[in-house]
Motif scaffolding. Structure first.
Motif, PDB file in Angstrom:
ATOM      1  N   GLY A 139       0.802  -1.210   0.000  1.00 55.67           N
ATOM      2  CA  GLY A 139       0.000   0.000   0.000  1.00 55.67           C
ATOM      3  C   GLY A 139       0.836   1.260   0.000  1.00 55.67           C
ATOM      4  O   GLY A 139       1.623   1.504  -0.900  1.00 55.67           O
ATOM      5  N   MET A 140       0.670   2.080   1.038  1.00 57.54           N
ATOM      6  CA  MET A 140       1.295   3.392   1.081  1.00 57.54           C
ATOM      7  C   MET A 140       2.805   3.333   1.241  1.00 57.54           C
ATOM      8  O   MET A 140       3.483   4.321   1.041  1.00 57.54           O
ATOM      9  CB  MET A 140       0.697   4.200   2.235  1.00 57.54           C
ATOM     10  CG  MET A 140      -0.785   4.501   2.070  1.00 57.54           C
ATOM     11  SD  MET A 140      -1.139   5.396   0.535  1.00 57.54           S
ATOM     12  CE  MET A 140      -0.343   6.950   0.903  1.00 57.54           C
ATOM     13  N   ASN A 141       3.355   2.167   1.613  1.00 50.88           N
ATOM     14  CA  ASN A 141       4.803   2.050   1.786  1.00 50.88           C
ATOM     15  C   ASN A 141       5.538   1.868   0.469  1.00 50.88           C
ATOM     16  O   ASN A 141       6.740   1.734   0.435  1.00 50.88           O
ATOM     17  CB  ASN A 141       5.144   0.871   2.709  1.00 50.88           C
ATOM     18  CG  ASN A 141       4.727   1.152   4.135  1.00 50.88           C
ATOM     19  OD1 ASN A 141       4.715   2.289   4.560  1.00 50.88           O
ATOM     20  ND2 ASN A 141       4.372   0.098   4.862  1.00 50.88           N
ATOM     21  N   PHE A 142       4.783   1.842  -0.636  1.00 46.13           N
ATOM     22  CA  PHE A 142       5.412   1.552  -1.924  1.00 46.13           C
ATOM     23  C   PHE A 142       6.462   2.596  -2.295  1.00 46.13           C
ATOM     24  O   PHE A 142       7.510   2.273  -2.824  1.00 46.13           O
ATOM     25  CB  PHE A 142       4.344   1.475  -3.012  1.00 46.13           C
ATOM     26  CG  PHE A 142       4.907   1.420  -4.405  1.00 46.13           C
ATOM     27  CD1 PHE A 142       5.724   0.368  -4.790  1.00 46.13           C
ATOM     28  CD2 PHE A 142       4.648   2.419  -5.314  1.00 46.13           C
ATOM     29  CE1 PHE A 142       6.252   0.313  -6.064  1.00 46.13           C
ATOM     30  CE2 PHE A 142       5.177   2.371  -6.589  1.00 46.13           C
ATOM     31  CZ  PHE A 142       5.968   1.319  -6.963  1.00 46.13           C
ATOM     32  N   ARG A 143       6.202   3.865  -2.000  1.00 46.55           N
ATOM     33  CA  ARG A 143       7.137   4.917  -2.416  1.00 46.55           C
ATOM     34  C   ARG A 143       8.496   4.724  -1.756  1.00 46.55           C
ATOM     35  O   ARG A 143       9.523   4.756  -2.414  1.00 46.55           O
ATOM     36  CB  ARG A 143       6.570   6.292  -2.055  1.00 46.55           C
ATOM     37  CG  ARG A 143       7.456   7.452  -2.528  1.00 46.55           C
ATOM     38  CD  ARG A 143       6.864   8.779  -2.118  1.00 46.55           C
ATOM     39  NE  ARG A 143       6.843   8.910  -0.675  1.00 46.55           N
ATOM     40  CZ  ARG A 143       7.907   9.319   0.045  1.00 46.55           C
ATOM     41  NH1 ARG A 143       9.045   9.588  -0.549  1.00 46.55           N
ATOM     42  NH2 ARG A 143       7.820   9.428   1.360  1.00 46.55           N
ATOM     43  N   ILE A 144       8.505   4.486  -0.430  1.00 51.57           N
ATOM     44  CA  ILE A 144       9.764   4.310   0.282  1.00 51.57           C
ATOM     45  C   ILE A 144      10.434   3.004  -0.134  1.00 51.57           C
ATOM     46  O   ILE A 144      11.612   2.965  -0.424  1.00 51.57           O
ATOM     47  CB  ILE A 144       9.526   4.337   1.801  1.00 51.57           C
ATOM     48  CG1 ILE A 144       8.968   5.706   2.211  1.00 51.57           C
ATOM     49  CG2 ILE A 144      10.808   4.047   2.559  1.00 51.57           C
ATOM     50  CD1 ILE A 144       8.656   5.828   3.684  1.00 51.57           C
ATOM     51  N   ALA A 145       9.639   1.928  -0.153  1.00 53.67           N
ATOM     52  CA  ALA A 145      10.207   0.635  -0.525  1.00 53.67           C
ATOM     53  C   ALA A 145      10.727   0.667  -1.945  1.00 53.67           C
ATOM     54  O   ALA A 145      11.745   0.079  -2.260  1.00 53.67           O
ATOM     55  CB  ALA A 145       9.157  -0.460  -0.357  1.00 53.67           C
ATOM     56  N   GLY A 146      10.017   1.398  -2.849  1.00 53.74           N
ATOM     57  CA  GLY A 146      10.444   1.450  -4.238  1.00 53.74           C
ATOM     58  C   GLY A 146      11.808   2.088  -4.396  1.00 53.74           C
ATOM     59  O   GLY A 146      12.621   1.640  -5.188  1.00 53.74           O
ATOM     60  N   VAL A 147      12.089   3.132  -3.608  1.00 51.70           N
ATOM     61  CA  VAL A 147      13.397   3.782  -3.673  1.00 51.70           C
ATOM     62  C   VAL A 147      14.484   2.823  -3.197  1.00 51.70           C
ATOM     63  O   VAL A 147      15.530   2.681  -3.839  1.00 51.70           O
ATOM     64  CB  VAL A 147      13.399   5.068  -2.824  1.00 51.70           C
ATOM     65  CG1 VAL A 147      14.811   5.654  -2.761  1.00 51.70           C
ATOM     66  CG2 VAL A 147      12.433   6.085  -3.395  1.00 51.70           C
ATOM     67  N   GLY A 148      14.249   2.140  -2.087  1.00 51.87           N
ATOM     68  CA  GLY A 148      15.238   1.198  -1.574  1.00 51.87           C
ATOM     69  C   GLY A 148      15.498   0.065  -2.530  1.00 51.87           C
ATOM     70  O   GLY A 148      16.656  -0.341  -2.746  1.00 51.87           O
ATOM     71  N   GLU A 149      14.446  -0.442  -3.126  1.00 52.29           N
ATOM     72  CA  GLU A 149      14.601  -1.539  -4.086  1.00 52.29           C
ATOM     73  C   GLU A 149      15.360  -1.076  -5.320  1.00 52.29           C
ATOM     74  O   GLU A 149      16.198  -1.811  -5.858  1.00 52.29           O
ATOM     75  CB  GLU A 149      13.223  -2.076  -4.466  1.00 52.29           C
ATOM     76  CG  GLU A 149      12.508  -2.768  -3.329  1.00 52.29           C
ATOM     77  CD  GLU A 149      11.024  -2.882  -3.563  1.00 52.29           C
ATOM     78  OE1 GLU A 149      10.327  -3.360  -2.654  1.00 52.29           O
ATOM     79  OE2 GLU A 149      10.561  -2.480  -4.654  1.00 52.29           O
ATOM     80  N   SER A 150      15.068   0.138  -5.770  1.00 54.61           N
ATOM     81  CA  SER A 150      15.773   0.670  -6.943  1.00 54.61           C
ATOM     82  C   SER A 150      17.267   0.812  -6.667  1.00 54.61           C
ATOM     83  O   SER A 150      18.103   0.510  -7.529  1.00 54.61           O
ATOM     84  CB  SER A 150      15.182   2.033  -7.339  1.00 54.61           C
ATOM     85  OG  SER A 150      13.820   1.905  -7.689  1.00 54.61           O
ATOM     86  N   LEU A 151      17.604   1.265  -5.473  1.00 56.25           N
ATOM     87  CA  LEU A 151      19.019   1.381  -5.106  1.00 56.25           C
ATOM     88  C   LEU A 151      19.687   0.013  -5.078  1.00 56.25           C
ATOM     89  O   LEU A 151      20.846  -0.133  -5.506  1.00 56.25           O
ATOM     90  CB  LEU A 151      19.152   2.063  -3.745  1.00 56.25           C
ATOM     91  CG  LEU A 151      18.716   3.527  -3.667  1.00 56.25           C
ATOM     92  CD1 LEU A 151      18.805   4.032  -2.239  1.00 56.25           C
ATOM     93  CD2 LEU A 151      19.564   4.394  -4.597  1.00 56.25           C
ATOM     94  N   ALA A 152      18.977  -1.014  -4.587  1.00 54.22           N
ATOM     95  CA  ALA A 152      19.534  -2.366  -4.571  1.00 54.22           C
ATOM     96  C   ALA A 152      19.759  -2.883  -5.988  1.00 54.22           C
ATOM     97  O   ALA A 152      20.757  -3.560  -6.266  1.00 54.22           O
ATOM     98  CB  ALA A 152      18.608  -3.313  -3.805  1.00 54.22           C
TER      99      ALA A 152
END
Length: 343
Positions: A169-182
């Motif tokens: 849900g709403m955590n997608f924005r934060i998680a998406g940045v971390g995943e992109s960095l990985a």
């Protein structure tokens, strides 16, 4: 009677055991790193976390450099250095920046923004990207099992990433940045692996490791100063930080690297590659045990596909190794395939 007649070499600890111990340590490194930053958050100093990810990376690299100098310092001599060409030094510099500064910094920042399991699983994007670059740029041969397994591992990484928006849900924005960095970190490691295989195969492992770690530490330090300012390292001499970093350094750096190097010297390419493929499994279990971070549905689905792909890929690698009758393993090549190792 047979045991009494064994020679000392027959009674020594098998190389596979050292590799398994190293994989256990490397697999747990992400969870340990996150745990240390959580401990630091409970002991703020002047409003700052003394065990910030930047401090862990910088001090961890210093510990790694010290270990490498102790293990290989004698090989860093004028005679060996003179054997390197200008092209060798240029490529060593590129590898040091990519795998010694950029990739670790990206993985550490990813750990701050998303779950440890995401970083562990998405880090497996490196082998598929490395294989693709090897076929494209190095014209290396791969059998169908390696290709199918690598494609499945890539699919698993993508599932881990794209199944999460609807589940978080709403955590997608934060998680998406971390995943992109990985993802970018994994690609950086893959590119450095290709450079190493193409132009640095003749460079001694000692020079490779010491130079990569030293230059990577320097580049990261000055990049952090520019991006975050000098205050970012204000707690670098904190006794609390160094007390925990000594434990971190001994376990992750000294024991992990020592076990890995000793195991590599007594193992074949296929054995080392097979054992290293269990790193993500250890990482997931470590995240649960150390951080109480249970895998999400997306991680279960993506991780299962990744592990099946790794299994098929290892079948292909074993076949290739058997056909070529490969001798002792090349440390740099297999080590780069492990991914993030906590430093």
């Amino acid at each position: 009677m047979t045991n009494l007649n064994r020679t000392p070499s027959q009674r020594k600890i098998p190389g596979q055991l050292y590799l398994w111990l190293a994989v256990l340590i490397f697999g747990a490194s992400s969870a340990v790193t996150r745990k240390l930053t959580e401990l630091g958050a409970q002991h703020f100093m002047d409003g700052h976390n003394p065990i910030s990810l930047c401090n862990v990376l910088f001090v961890g690299n210093l510990c790694a450099l010290l270990v490498l100098l102790i293990l290989y310092g004698r090989q860093w001599n004028r005679a060996n250095l003179r054997q390197l060409s200008q092209r060798n030094w240029v490529n060593l510099t590129l590898v040091a920046i990519l795998s010694g500064a950029i990739a670790p910094a990206l993985f550490f920042q990813a750990l701050a923004l998303t779950q440890v399991n995401n970083v562990v699983l998405i880090g497996r994007l490196e082998p598929p990207f490395t294989l693709a670059l090897s076929i494209w740029l190095l014209r290396e041969r791969s059998n169908r099992w390696e290709v199918i397994g690598t494609a499945l591992a890539l699919m698993g990484v993508l599932l881990t990433i794209f199944l999460q928006p609807s589940l978080q849900g709403m955590n997608f924005r934060i998680a998406g940045v971390g995943e992109s960095l990985a993802v970018i970190g994994a690609i950086s490691l893959a590119i450095s692996t290709i450079i190493s295989k193409k132009w640095l195969s003749e460079v001694p492992t000692a020079i490779y490791g010491i130079f990569r770690t030293a230059l990577g530490t320097i580049v990261f330090f000055f990049a952090a100063l520019v991006l975050y300012g000098s205050h970012h390292f204000v707690e670098i001499f904190s006794p609390f930080l160094w007390r925990w970093m000594l434990i971190y350094g001994v376990i992750i750096v000294v024991l992990g690297q020592s076990f890995w190097v000793r195991g590599l010297r007594a193992s074949t390419v296929s054995t080392a590659s097979l054992i290293s493929s269990f790193t993500p499994i250890v990482g997931v279990f470590a995240a649960y045990w150390i951080l109480d971070e249970a895998p999400t549905q997306a991680q279960y689905i993506g991780g299962s596909v990744i592990l099946f792909g790794l299994f098929l890929s290892q079948m292909g690698s074993l076949q290739m190794a058997h056909r070529r009758n490969l001798p002792q393993v090349e440390p740099m090549e297999v080590e780069n395939g492990i991914g993030f190792k906590g430093l």
